[in-house]
Design an enzyme around this catalytic site. Structure first.
Site, mmCIF file in Angstrom:
data_model
loop_
_atom_site.group_PDB
_atom_site.id
_atom_site.type_symbol
_atom_site.label_atom_id
_atom_site.label_comp_id
_atom_site.label_asym_id
_atom_site.label_seq_id
_atom_site.Cartn_x
_atom_site.Cartn_y
_atom_site.Cartn_z
ATOM 1 N N ASP B 95 -9.856 -12.024 -10.168
ATOM 2 C CA ASP B 95 -9.973 -12.399 -8.756
ATOM 3 C C ASP B 95 -11.225 -11.740 -8.190
ATOM 4 O O ASP B 95 -11.177 -10.727 -7.494
ATOM 5 C CB ASP B 95 -8.732 -11.993 -7.966
ATOM 6 C CG ASP B 95 -8.663 -12.743 -6.637
ATOM 7 O OD1 ASP B 95 -9.601 -13.515 -6.352
ATOM 8 O OD2 ASP B 95 -7.690 -12.556 -5.896
ATOM 9 N N CYS B 98 -11.989 -10.098 -4.592
ATOM 10 C CA CYS B 98 -10.761 -9.958 -3.811
ATOM 11 C C CYS B 98 -11.002 -8.785 -2.851
ATOM 12 O O CYS B 98 -11.664 -7.817 -3.209
ATOM 13 C CB CYS B 98 -9.622 -9.640 -4.766
ATOM 14 S SG CYS B 98 -8.046 -9.515 -3.937
ATOM 15 N N HIS B 324 -13.012 -5.551 -3.407
ATOM 16 C CA HIS B 324 -12.674 -4.525 -4.393
ATOM 17 C C HIS B 324 -12.631 -4.978 -5.852
ATOM 18 O O HIS B 324 -12.160 -4.237 -6.700
ATOM 19 C CB HIS B 324 -11.402 -3.752 -3.987
ATOM 20 C CG HIS B 324 -10.241 -4.590 -3.552
ATOM 21 N ND1 HIS B 324 -9.499 -4.304 -2.444
ATOM 22 C CD2 HIS B 324 -9.709 -5.680 -4.084
ATOM 23 C CE1 HIS B 324 -8.542 -5.198 -2.321
ATOM 24 N NE2 HIS B 324 -8.649 -6.041 -3.288
ATOM 25 N N GLY B 374 -1.460 -1.846 1.815
ATOM 26 C CA GLY B 374 -0.217 -1.388 1.194
ATOM 27 C C GLY B 374 0.486 -2.572 0.574
ATOM 28 O O GLY B 374 -0.062 -3.663 0.468
ATOM 29 N N SER B 375 1.714 -2.379 0.153
ATOM 30 C CA SER B 375 2.501 -3.510 -0.307
ATOM 31 C C SER B 375 3.251 -4.065 0.900
ATOM 32 O O SER B 375 3.220 -3.478 1.978
ATOM 33 C CB SER B 375 3.476 -3.059 -1.390
ATOM 34 O OG SER B 375 4.243 -1.981 -0.914
ATOM 35 N N SER B 380 -0.530 0.406 5.613
ATOM 36 C CA SER B 380 -1.890 0.234 5.122
ATOM 37 C C SER B 380 -2.700 1.374 5.728
ATOM 38 O O SER B 380 -2.226 2.056 6.639
ATOM 39 C CB SER B 380 -2.466 -1.106 5.569
ATOM 40 O OG SER B 380 -1.774 -2.167 4.958
ATOM 41 N N HIS B 399 -8.091 1.218 -3.656
ATOM 42 C CA HIS B 399 -8.048 -0.103 -3.008
ATOM 43 C C HIS B 399 -6.666 -0.508 -2.546
ATOM 44 O O HIS B 399 -6.519 -1.435 -1.767
ATOM 45 C CB HIS B 399 -8.631 -1.167 -3.935
ATOM 46 C CG HIS B 399 -7.659 -1.733 -4.922
ATOM 47 N ND1 HIS B 399 -6.936 -0.959 -5.806
ATOM 48 C CD2 HIS B 399 -7.289 -3.007 -5.174
ATOM 49 C CE1 HIS B 399 -6.183 -1.733 -6.548
ATOM 50 N NE2 HIS B 399 -6.360 -2.981 -6.196
ATOM 51 N N GLY B 400 -5.621 0.150 -3.041
ATOM 52 C CA GLY B 400 -4.284 -0.288 -2.641
ATOM 53 C C GLY B 400 -3.233 0.593 -3.264
ATOM 54 O O GLY B 400 -3.537 1.681 -3.748
#
Lengths: 147, 476
Positions: B95, B98, B324, B374-375, B380, B399-400
């Protein structure tokens, strides 16, 4: 004895774990059927295979003689057809031609209300990519797909 | 992971010295708990990256690192083309570009009272998402070329957003050096109906509130106060990027023996930057970056239209946009010497420190906003690039959250409907195209993002500025 033993192997597919994505594995008595089962495993990442009616047929051809690269190409071709035709598939056939693969996929247009598609698949990867025959004579065709 | 294998230059830095075929050390960033919890495969993958030709300084893994394809997700590695350096399709990921962009709303949480459901519904209907969804924009061959060369600048010229937005996007919204001619017909076909679509999986659009401020000064410069409402969009280059990633991964795997590159793992497939294949990938990958930037710009436009239906006069100016999954040619100082390097960030965000010329004037004094998603249903974060980050992993940060559990395990453990209800009790409105997809994206299937950003802050990769909580979540 090979043929007699292998025909008793029940073709099936399964998923295997990958930390962020998912592995698909086809198992069968023949290489062709293992490719078919891997394709069913691919659909099962997205939706229940039984929920997809095999109403329309499309043809797929992949060139090459390396069975692992052919599996990668077969799965990627199906991902491409799903993405561009907005379809899901539930019935497949595969024939090896010597210089590649001729395949068919039957399915229907994606219907969110009917299929509740979980996730879009980006592509097949080389991770855990394997096409081989185990000691019991079962053909295994597997790879991790990126979702 | 057994931590005895590491040397520890600092509390947050875990180093595996170069041994065997490694050309440089591997360095993992994170607090001790996080490193102990990491899969051994992450260290193994970081060590494999360290064997690639032309790698500079070290192979890095961010605190949110997890098992990826060849490169770990959360991996950072820079290559010098003059030293035989390589570019890797797996090191960028499928991706391509992304990323996350955040929009200001000018609202406080209470301004949404009585309008939250209506806003959720308007956004859900305005932004195509989920498998099989189709955008409202269909590009012919010429328009596709223009989009691939022009990125968000092209989108703005088409009327999606405004000039002011571009100031707030990396590369001013257009990645130079894109070569649309290297983008295959298959990749174009896959993108034909997907402009302005969100995708599925972990992609989302969220309406969020600023729940906590950690650095008042930087938050002020970023134009953010406690209880402000923001909108965040997480998505990438859609089918076009996926197809390019897949095609070049295969080409690089098949070509590697010809380049004399021995790969410890096929997925590390790469090509010298100074090769036809390397240049072709660079041109196509940059075009995919532009596709992602254009896509997020179009979605921004759709979000603005939808929000205006519910809250007349709202404008949603762009706060910032980060990518990212990229490889970018950048100047870095290594051992006192300025060098042009090709920096791969696979699941890592660029985090330029204060004073960097590439930053918009508004943020130049305080450093680049680093937007960390975040999820679903969890926090976040907004962080800021630091000066010292340049001395770590080429100005990169996390990144997450990173997955902690596989999709199949998540689907077995949770039901989508239960998750929607549970989040609803916490006041979070979810609009998803698939309950099955929601189960797979269950909040607990991911690592704790708060722990990841704490580690990022402790390591000096980026500084914590603010924590955001979701109010509305639109999933593909």
């Amino acid at each position: 004895m090979g043929m007699g033993a292998t025909t008793k192997i029940t073709p099936r597919w399964e998923h295997f774990s990958h930390e962020s994505d998912i592995g698909i594995r086809g198992l069968a008595g023949t290489l062709e059927e293992a490719f078919v089962q891997a394709a069913l495993g691919l659909t099962a990442v997205i939706t229940g295979v039984a929920d997809v009616s095999p109403r329309e047929r499309i043809g797929i051809e992949c060139a090459g003689d390396d069975s692992e690269i052919l599996l990668l190409d077969w799965i990627n071709a199906l991902i491409y057809e799903m993405a561009t035709r907005k379809m899901l598939f539930s019935r497949f056939s595969v024939t090896f031609t010597g210089d590649g693969l001729q395949g068919e996929a039957w399915g229907e247009p994606i219907d969110a209300a009917k299929h509740h598609p979980a996730v879009e698949i980006k592509g097949a990867t080389f991770t855990e990519l394997k096409v081989c025959r185990d000691k019991q004579g079962t053909w295994v065709a597997q790879c991790v797909v990126d979702v | 992971m057994d931590i005895a294998r590491f040397t520890r230059p600092s509390a947050s830095e875990w180093q595996i010295p170069a041994t065997g075929r490694m050309r440089v050390p591997a360095i993992l960033y994170g607090d001790e708990d996080l490193i102990r919890g990491l899969d051994d495969k992450v260290a193994e993958q970081a060590m494999n990256v360290a064997t690639l030709p032309g790698i500079v300084k070290a192979s890095y893994a961010m605190p949110d690192a997890h098992w990826g394809y060849g490169f770990p997700i959360g991996g950072v590695a820079a290559f010098d083309e003059a030293e035989g350096g390589v570019i890797s399709a797996g090191g960028v990921g499928f991706d391509i570009s992304c990323g996350v962009r955040a929009l200001y709303t000018g609202l406080k949480t209470h301004d949404l009272e009585g309008r939250r459901e209506a806003l959720a519904t308007a956004l859900y209907h305005a932004i195509p998402a989920g498998l099989g969804s189709t955008g409202h924009i269909h590009l012919n061959a010429r328009q596709m070329d223009e989009m691939l060369a022009g990125g968000a600048q092209w989108a703005v010229a088409q009327g999606y957003g405004n000039e002011a937005d571009l100031e707030r996007v990396e590369e001013r919204g257009r990645m130079p050096g894109a070569d649309p001619a290297k983008v295959s017909q298959h990749a174009r076909k896959r993108q034909q109906d997907e402009m302005g679509t969100l995708g599925s999986g972990n992609h989302y659009l969220e309406v969020q509130r600023v729940a906590e401020i950690f650095d008042e000064d930087i938050a002020h410069r970023y134009g953010i106060q406690e209880d402000d409402v923001l909108i965040s969009i997480h998505c990438g280059s859609r089918g076009l990027g996926h197809q390019i990633g897949m095609e070049f991964l295969k080409r690089m795997v098949l070509a590697a023996p010809g380049f004399g590159i021995e790969l410890p793992d096929r997925e590390l497939a790469c090509a010298p930057i100074r090769s036809d294949l390397g240049r072709d990938y660079l041109g196509a990958m940059r075009a995919a970056i532009n596709c992602a930037l254009a896509n997020r710009q179009i979605i921004t436009h759709l979000a603005r239209q939808a929000a205006q239906e519910v809250i007349p006069g709202i404008t949603l100016p762009l706060f910032y946009d980060v990518s990212h999954n990229t490889c970018k040619e950048e100047t870095h100082i290594v051992d006192g010497r300025e060098r042009r390097l090709f920096v791969h960030r696979k699941g890592a965000t660029r985090a330029l420190g204060p004073g960097h010329e590439a930053l918009p004037a508004a943020f130049r004094e305080v450093g680049q906003p680093v937007l960390v998603g975040g999820s679903m249903g969890t926090s976040s974060h907004i962080l800021a690039g630091t000066r010292e980050s340049a001395h770590h992993a080429f100005s990169s940060a996390c990144h997450g959250a990173g997955r902690a559990m596989s999709r199949s395990a998540a689907k077995k453990r949770w039901r989508g409907r239960d998750i929607v209800e549970e989040l609803g009790r916490r006041g979070i409105v979810i609009r998803g195209h698939s309950l099955r997809g929601i189960a797979e994206e269950a909040p607990l299937a991911y690592k704790d993002v708060d722990q990841v950003v704490d580690s990022t802050d402790h390591a000096g990769l980026a500084r914590k500025v603010a924590r955001l909580e979701p109010l509305i979540c639109i999933k593909g």
